[in-house]
Design an enzyme around this catalytic site. Structure first.
Site, mmCIF file in Angstrom:
data_model
loop_
_atom_site.group_PDB
_atom_site.id
_atom_site.type_symbol
_atom_site.label_atom_id
_atom_site.label_comp_id
_atom_site.label_asym_id
_atom_site.label_seq_id
_atom_site.Cartn_x
_atom_site.Cartn_y
_atom_site.Cartn_z
ATOM 1 N N THR A 110 8.865 -13.370 -3.604
ATOM 2 C CA THR A 110 7.761 -13.268 -4.560
ATOM 3 C C THR A 110 6.721 -14.257 -4.039
ATOM 4 O O THR A 110 7.099 -15.300 -3.477
ATOM 5 C CB THR A 110 8.177 -13.655 -6.001
ATOM 6 O OG1 THR A 110 8.623 -15.007 -5.998
ATOM 7 C CG2 THR A 110 9.284 -12.775 -6.542
ATOM 8 N N HIS A 111 5.454 -13.901 -4.175
ATOM 9 C CA HIS A 111 4.362 -14.729 -3.624
ATOM 10 C C HIS A 111 4.537 -14.945 -2.123
ATOM 11 O O HIS A 111 4.085 -15.957 -1.582
ATOM 12 C CB HIS A 111 4.280 -16.093 -4.332
ATOM 13 C CG HIS A 111 4.326 -15.997 -5.830
ATOM 14 N ND1 HIS A 111 3.207 -15.817 -6.591
ATOM 15 C CD2 HIS A 111 5.382 -16.014 -6.684
ATOM 16 C CE1 HIS A 111 3.561 -15.741 -7.879
ATOM 17 N NE2 HIS A 111 4.870 -15.848 -7.947
ATOM 18 N N ASN B 126 3.029 -4.611 20.136
ATOM 19 C CA ASN B 126 2.312 -4.613 18.858
ATOM 20 C C ASN B 126 2.727 -3.452 17.952
ATOM 21 O O ASN B 126 2.938 -2.337 18.431
ATOM 22 C CB ASN B 126 0.804 -4.533 19.123
ATOM 23 C CG ASN B 126 0.313 -5.719 19.926
ATOM 24 O OD1 ASN B 126 0.813 -6.828 19.758
ATOM 25 N ND2 ASN B 126 -0.624 -5.480 20.832
ATOM 26 N N LYS C 246 -14.660 19.731 0.508
ATOM 27 C CA LYS C 246 -13.635 20.093 1.487
ATOM 28 C C LYS C 246 -13.349 19.040 2.553
ATOM 29 O O LYS C 246 -12.185 18.740 2.828
ATOM 30 C CB LYS C 246 -14.011 21.425 2.144
ATOM 31 C CG LYS C 246 -13.820 22.598 1.184
ATOM 32 C CD LYS C 246 -14.248 23.900 1.767
ATOM 33 C CE LYS C 246 -15.630 24.317 1.333
ATOM 34 N NZ LYS C 246 -15.837 24.361 -0.137
ATOM 35 N N SER D 134 -0.344 -5.048 25.096
ATOM 36 C CA SER D 134 -1.683 -5.608 25.181
ATOM 37 C C SER D 134 -2.165 -5.470 26.621
ATOM 38 O O SER D 134 -1.373 -5.600 27.554
ATOM 39 C CB SER D 134 -1.629 -7.077 24.764
ATOM 40 O OG SER D 134 -2.687 -7.792 25.359
ATOM 41 N N ASN E 146 -19.033 31.815 -5.017
ATOM 42 C CA ASN E 146 -18.693 30.672 -5.871
ATOM 43 C C ASN E 146 -17.254 30.755 -6.380
ATOM 44 O O ASN E 146 -16.521 29.767 -6.344
ATOM 45 C CB ASN E 146 -19.660 30.575 -7.048
ATOM 46 C CG ASN E 146 -21.091 30.352 -6.587
ATOM 47 O OD1 ASN E 146 -21.321 30.147 -5.398
ATOM 48 N ND2 ASN E 146 -22.039 30.401 -7.501
ATOM 49 N N LYS F 202 3.240 -8.981 24.883
ATOM 50 C CA LYS F 202 3.017 -8.422 23.556
ATOM 51 C C LYS F 202 3.628 -7.031 23.358
ATOM 52 O O LYS F 202 3.650 -6.210 24.253
ATOM 53 C CB LYS F 202 1.508 -8.307 23.280
ATOM 54 C CG LYS F 202 0.813 -9.640 23.086
ATOM 55 C CD LYS F 202 1.155 -10.338 21.787
ATOM 56 C CE LYS F 202 0.504 -9.696 20.601
ATOM 57 N NZ LYS F 202 -0.922 -9.956 20.478
ATOM 58 N N GLN G 90 -19.823 21.966 -2.083
ATOM 59 C CA GLN G 90 -19.348 22.229 -0.720
ATOM 60 C C GLN G 90 -18.815 20.932 -0.074
ATOM 61 O O GLN G 90 -18.060 20.974 0.879
ATOM 62 C CB GLN G 90 -20.490 22.815 0.109
ATOM 63 C CG GLN G 90 -20.127 23.134 1.546
ATOM 64 C CD GLN G 90 -21.216 23.938 2.228
ATOM 65 O OE1 GLN G 90 -21.375 25.112 1.939
ATOM 66 N NE2 GLN G 90 -21.974 23.322 3.109
ATOM 67 N N GLU H 119 0.291 -0.626 11.741
ATOM 68 C CA GLU H 119 -1.060 -1.129 11.438
ATOM 69 C C GLU H 119 -2.005 0.028 11.129
ATOM 70 O O GLU H 119 -2.862 -0.068 10.247
ATOM 71 C CB GLU H 119 -1.587 -1.953 12.613
ATOM 72 C CG GLU H 119 -0.861 -3.285 12.745
ATOM 73 C CD GLU H 119 -1.180 -3.987 14.057
ATOM 74 O OE1 GLU H 119 -1.623 -5.127 14.009
ATOM 75 O OE2 GLU H 119 -0.997 -3.387 15.127
HETATM 76 N N1 ARG Z 1 -19.861 27.430 1.540
HETATM 77 C C1 ARG Z 1 -19.974 27.366 0.141
HETATM 78 C C2 ARG Z 1 -19.024 26.296 -0.457
HETATM 79 O O1 ARG Z 1 -18.184 25.823 0.248
HETATM 80 C C3 ARG Z 1 -19.634 28.677 -0.462
HETATM 81 C C4 ARG Z 1 -20.322 28.969 -1.744
HETATM 82 C C5 ARG Z 1 -21.725 29.270 -1.526
HETATM 83 N N2 ARG Z 1 -22.375 29.733 -2.716
HETATM 84 C C6 ARG Z 1 -23.683 29.709 -2.831
HETATM 85 N N3 ARG Z 1 -24.168 30.118 -3.938
HETATM 86 N N4 ARG Z 1 -24.454 29.320 -1.858
HETATM 87 O O2 ARG Z 1 -19.124 25.911 -1.590
#
Ligand code: ARG
Length: 458
Positions: free
Chosen positions: A155-156, A285, A325, A277, A110, A283, A322, A290
Site C-alpha cells: 500500500t502506498h 527494457n 468512427k 538499448s 443516416n 539493457k 461521422q 510500457e
Molecule cells: N458518411 C456518413 C457518416 O458516416 C454517412 C451519412 C451521410 N449522410 C448525409 N446526410 N450526408 O455519417
C-alpha cells in the site's frame, strides 16, 4: 459521381471532397453495409418496391460483392466514392445496372451508417470478449503455477503485508471479469436496429421493422426515428468500456514494470516482449508493458473526443456524427492489441521466488501479526498497535527483523509476549491467517482458482 449530384451544378472542391469523404476509414464497414443492404432488399419486397426476382438478383450480386471484399478489403480504397454506402451502391449498379438504383428506395445513409456501425460493434464485442477471456485464462494459469510464490503486497508502494503472486494475478482476473460483463451490458443496450428510420422521420414505406431487425440479427427495432439516426450512446459506452479496460491493463503493466525493475527483481520478462538499448548493451527494457501503459492515453482521449463531439448536437443527423468512427476504430483496435500483448507477456514470465520471498520478509510486513498476537493475549488493538510501533522502531535501530529480536528484547515492549510468538511471525502464518473469503490463504487462493476455471470452463 456523388450520390447526390442532381441538385449541384459545380463539382466539389478537391480539398473539400477529401475533408468530407469517409471511405478511407469507413471501408471497414463494407461487410455490414452489404449485409444491411441484403436485409433492406428483402424489406422492399414486402412493400412491393421490388419483385421477388429482382430481390434475388440483388442479393446474389451483393453476395458476390461480399466475397470480393472479403478477399481483399483494401481494394475499396482505390475508389473515389464518398463513403462505404456510396461505394457499395456504385458497385452494385456496375453489376446489375438500373436495378441497383432501386435499392436505396425508402432508405437514407443516416439510418444505414448507424445500422452498419451497430452491426460492426456487435461483431467487435464478440472479438473483444474472446481476447479478454484469453487473458483471463492466462492469468488463472499463471496463478495456478505460482501459488507458492510469496511476495510483498503494497500500500502506498510501501511493503505492507505478504501476498502470493497467484493472489496478485487473480486481482487482475477480477478486473477482466468485470470488463467482460461491461461489454455484455453494452451489447444488450445496442442490440436494437435503427434501419428503416429513414433520414430522420421514418421510412415512407410501411414495412415491418421488427422483422427487418430480426433478419439482421438484432433483438428489436428502435422506437423513435429521430433518436435512432442520431444516437451514438453505444459508441460512448464502448469507448468507456475500452477506457476502463485499458486502465486495468495499464495498472497491470505498471505493477509488472516495478516487479521487473532492478530494484525489485521479482520477475524476469522474456526476450520476446522486451527490447534492447541502442547505447547501453546491458539493457533489457519492458517495452511491451510500457506501450500498454502508454496507450491508455489514446483510448481515454477517444472517449473524451467522442463525448465532446456529441455534446450539444441538435437532433437529428448532423455530419459531426461521422466523427464517431475513427475514435472507435482506433480505441477498440488498441484495446484488443493490448489484451493480446498482456497475455503474451504472461506466457513465459519467470518469477524469482527467492527475491520475492526475501522482500516479503523485509519491511516489517508481519507487524500486524504481532499486534493481532497481543490482541489474542487480551491487549486492546489500539494499544497493541502502539506497542508494535515501538518494537518496530527498536528493531530498525538494531537492523533486525521482528522475528530476529530475542524474547528478552521483545518483552521490553510487553510482558505478555512469549516464545509462541515466533511461529506467528513467519510468512506462512501471515498468509494462513487470511482465510476469510477473498483473502490470501492457500485455501482461499486455491478456491478462487477453481472458481475462475469453472467460469472459463477450463
Ligand atoms: N458518411 C456518413 C457518416 O458516416 C454517412 C451519412 C451521410 N449522410 C448525409 N446526410 N450526408 O455519417
Amino acid at each position: 459521381m456523388a450520390l447526390w449530384g442532381g441538385r449541384f451544378s459545380q463539382a466539389a472542391d478537391q480539398r473539400f471532397k477529401h475533408f468530407n469523404d469517409s471511405l478511407r476509414f469507413d471501408y471497414r464497414l463494407a461487410r455490414q453495409d452489404i449485409i444491411g443492404s441484403i436485409a433492406w432488399s428483402k424489406a422492399l419486397v414486402t412493400v412491393n418496391v421490388l419483385s421477388h426476382d429482382e430481390q434475388q438478383k440483388l442479393e446474389h450480386a451483393l453476395n458476390e460483392l461480399l466475397s470480393l471484399v472479403q478477399q481483399d478489403p483494401l481494394q475499396i480504397l482505390q475508389s473515389d466514392a464518398e463513403d462505404i454506402h456510396s461505394w457499395v451502391e456504385q458497385k452494385l449498379i456496375e453489376k446489375v445496372g438500373d436495378l441497383g438504383k432501386k435499392l436505396h428506395t425508402g432508405r437514407s445513409r443516416n439510418d444505414q451508417s448507424t445500422t452498419d456501425l451497430k452491426l460492426w460493434c456487435k461483431d467487435q464485442i464478440q472479438q473483444l470478449i474472446l481476447a479478454i477471456n484469453h487473458l483471463r485464462q492466462s492469468l488463472v494459469i499463471t496463478a495456478e503455477q505460482h501459488q507458492q510464490a510469496i511476495m510483498p503486497g503494497y500500500t502506498h508502494l510501501q511493503r505492507a503485508q505478504p501476498i502470493t503472486f497467484a493472489h496478485w494475478c487473480l486481482a487482475y482476473y477480477e478486473m477482466l471479469t468485470r470488463d467482460e460483463s461491461r461489454l455484455q451490458d453494452t451489447l444488450k443496450r445496442l442490440d436494437i436496429s435503427p434501419l428503416g428510420s429513414g433520414a430522420l422521420a421514418g421510412t415512407a414505406y410501411p414495412m415491418d421493422r421488427e422483422q427487418l431487425a430480426k433478419w439482421l440479427g438484432f433483438a428489436s427495432a428502435t422506437n423513435n426515428s429521430l433518436d435512432a439516426v442520431s444516437d451514438r450512446d453505444h459508441v460512448l459506452e464502448l469507448l468507456n468500456d475500452a477506457s476502463i479496460g485499458m486502465i486495468h491493463l495499464s495498472r497491470f503493466a505498471e505493477d509488472l514494470i516495478i516487479f521487473n525493475s532492478g530494484e525489485a527483481d521479482f520477475v524476469e520478462l522474456s526476450d520476446r516482449v522486451t527490447s534492447g538499448s541502442s547505447l547501453m548493451p546491458q539493457k533489457k527494457n519492458p517495452d511491451a508493458l510500457e506501450l500498454i501503459r502508454g496507450k491508455v492515453g489514446r483510448v481515454v482521449g477517444a472517449l473524451t473526443g467522442a463525448l465532446t463531439t456529441l455534446k450539444g448536437l441538435p437532433l437529428a443527423y448532423n455530419k459531426d456524427l461521422q466523427e464517431d468512427k475513427e475514435h472507435l476504430f482506433d480505441a477498440l483496435d488498441t484495446w484488443h492489441e493490448c489484451l493480446d500483448m498482456a497475455a503474451l507477456v504472461l506466457e513465459d514470465i519467470k518469477i524469482n521466488y527467492a527475491n520475492c520471498q526475501e522482500a516479503a520478509k523485509q519491511g516489517y510486513s508481519n507487524a500486524t501479526e504481532l499486534a493481532d498476537y497481543l490482541v489474542a493475549k487480551g491487549i486492546p488493538f489500539r494499544e497493541a498497535h502502539h506497542i508494535v510501533g515501538e518494537a518496530v522502531v527498536s528493531a530498525i535501530a538494531k537492523q533486525k527483523a521482528l522475528e530476529e529480536l530475542t524474547l528478552d528484547e521483545l518483552k521490553v515492549f510487553s510482558t505478555v509476549i512469549d516464545n509462541d510468538v515466533y511461529p506467528i511471525l513467519s510468512l506462512h502464518s501471515c498468509l494462513a491467517k487470511r482465510s476469510a473469503k477473498g483473502g490470501v490463504s492457500t485455501e482461499q487462493v486455491k478456491s478462487a482458482i477453481d472458481r475462475a476455471k469453472q467460469q472459463l470452463s477450463i
